[in-house]
Design a protein around this motif. Structure first.
Motif: not given
Length: 314
Positions: A7, A9, A14, A18, A36, A45, A48, A59
């Motif tokens: 991802a 971010h 995000i 992504t 993440v 996170a 996501a 995460h």
């Protein structure tokens, strides 16, 4: 078969690239996990986890991951893949500056070939990607156990940012490599939409003749439409517009809902960066300009007359 999406971010949310990458991963079949990697990025996170189609969010939180340094992010990806935590068959990165920085490191460490800039998933081991500035499409098949892919985001629709309910799992953060450090950043502030995320883009070319004329003609149109401003490489090289506005193979790849090209002839490298736009409008006084070959609407006219008239009409 499980795919891992890396991802992008800002620790709180995000980034759009992504979502397009998740769509590509979903087309491979199997589960889609999202990594993440950041510092104090719990909010990202959680965001996501809400993406439709995501089965699990991993995460990893550490100070060394705060600025997305390529060495540290690559080490984090490798820790997951080589540790056997997910038995991943595919690792996908957005084909952005960040993704292109990390993906080759991961592919090299795994001793596999990277498949860059995919625009279509044919099957789990076969992909399409543009070559020769988009003038040809290569179909690439990989026999590698783990396939490392970068995804051209304009080739895939974004996955819905809401509707998912994936579990968020914490992972041990990889140690800081110590090979690089974050010194600082100088970020240009712009009230306009970001080029790669804008729904409407108005771009100017070398025919505008000067930076003064570029601003005088293009800015009112962008203001009326709430659009981002782009430029051809010729306009950027001539100093009419800054580098970060360049659209094309060596600039930014865009695919807005509406792309208006004023005074842009349509060199191959420019077309490669915008021909996936949903609606293309070209304004050029040269009837033989290549831009007309990809335009949905073409206006053969002097841009210095046509654009101000368009602004008035709007």
């Amino acid at each position: 078969m499980t795919s891992l999406v890396i991802a992008e971010h800002d620790h709180a949310s995000i980034k759009g690239a992504t979502l397009n990458t998740v769509t590509a991963a979903a087309q491979l079949g199997g589960d889609v996990h999202v990594l993440v990697a950041g510092h104090n990025a719990k909010a990202a996170a959680e965001a996501a986890a809400k993406i439709a189609g995501v089965a699990k969010v991993i995460h990893a939180d550490a100070a060394g991951l705060e600025h997305g340094l390529a060495e540290n992010v690559a080490a984090q990806v490798l820790a997951l893949v080589q540790g056997g935590a997910g038995n991943y068959s595919h690792i996908l990165f957005p084909a952005t500056a960040s993704g292109k920085n990390v993906a080759p490191r991961v592919a090299a460490k795994l001793d596999v070939a990277q498949i860059s800039d995919i625009t279509k998933v044919v099957s789990a081991d076969t992909f399409e990607r543009p070559i020769y500035a988009g003038n040809a499409i290569a179909t690439v098949q990989s026999a590698d156990k783990v396939k490392v892919l970068t995804v051209r985001t304009t080739g895939f629709d974004p996955a819905p940012a809401t509707g998912g309910s994936a579990a968020v799992e914490s992972a041990a953060a990889a140690a800081d490599s110590g090979k690089s450090s974050f010194v600082g950043s100088e970020i240009a502030k712009n009230d306009r939409p970001d080029l790669t995320a804008a729904k409407i883009i108005v771009s100017g070319g070398r025919a505008l003749g000067s930076s003064e004329k570029f601003n005088e003609v293009m800015t009112p149109l962008a203001d009326k439409l709430g659009a981002a401003i782009g430029a051809s490489r010729a306009a950027v090289d001539a100093g009419y517009a800054p580098n970060d506005l360049q659209v094309g193979q060596t600039g930014k790849i865009v695919a807005p809902q509406l792309y208006i090209a004023a005074g842009i002839s349509g060199a191959i490298q420019h077309l490669a960066g915008m021909k996936d736009s949903k609606v293309i409008v070209a304004i050029n006084k040269d009837p033989e300009a290549p831009i007309f070959s990809v335009a949905d609407y073409g206006l053969e006219a002097d841009l210095f007359v046509a654009v101000p008239e368009l602004v008035k009409a709007l």
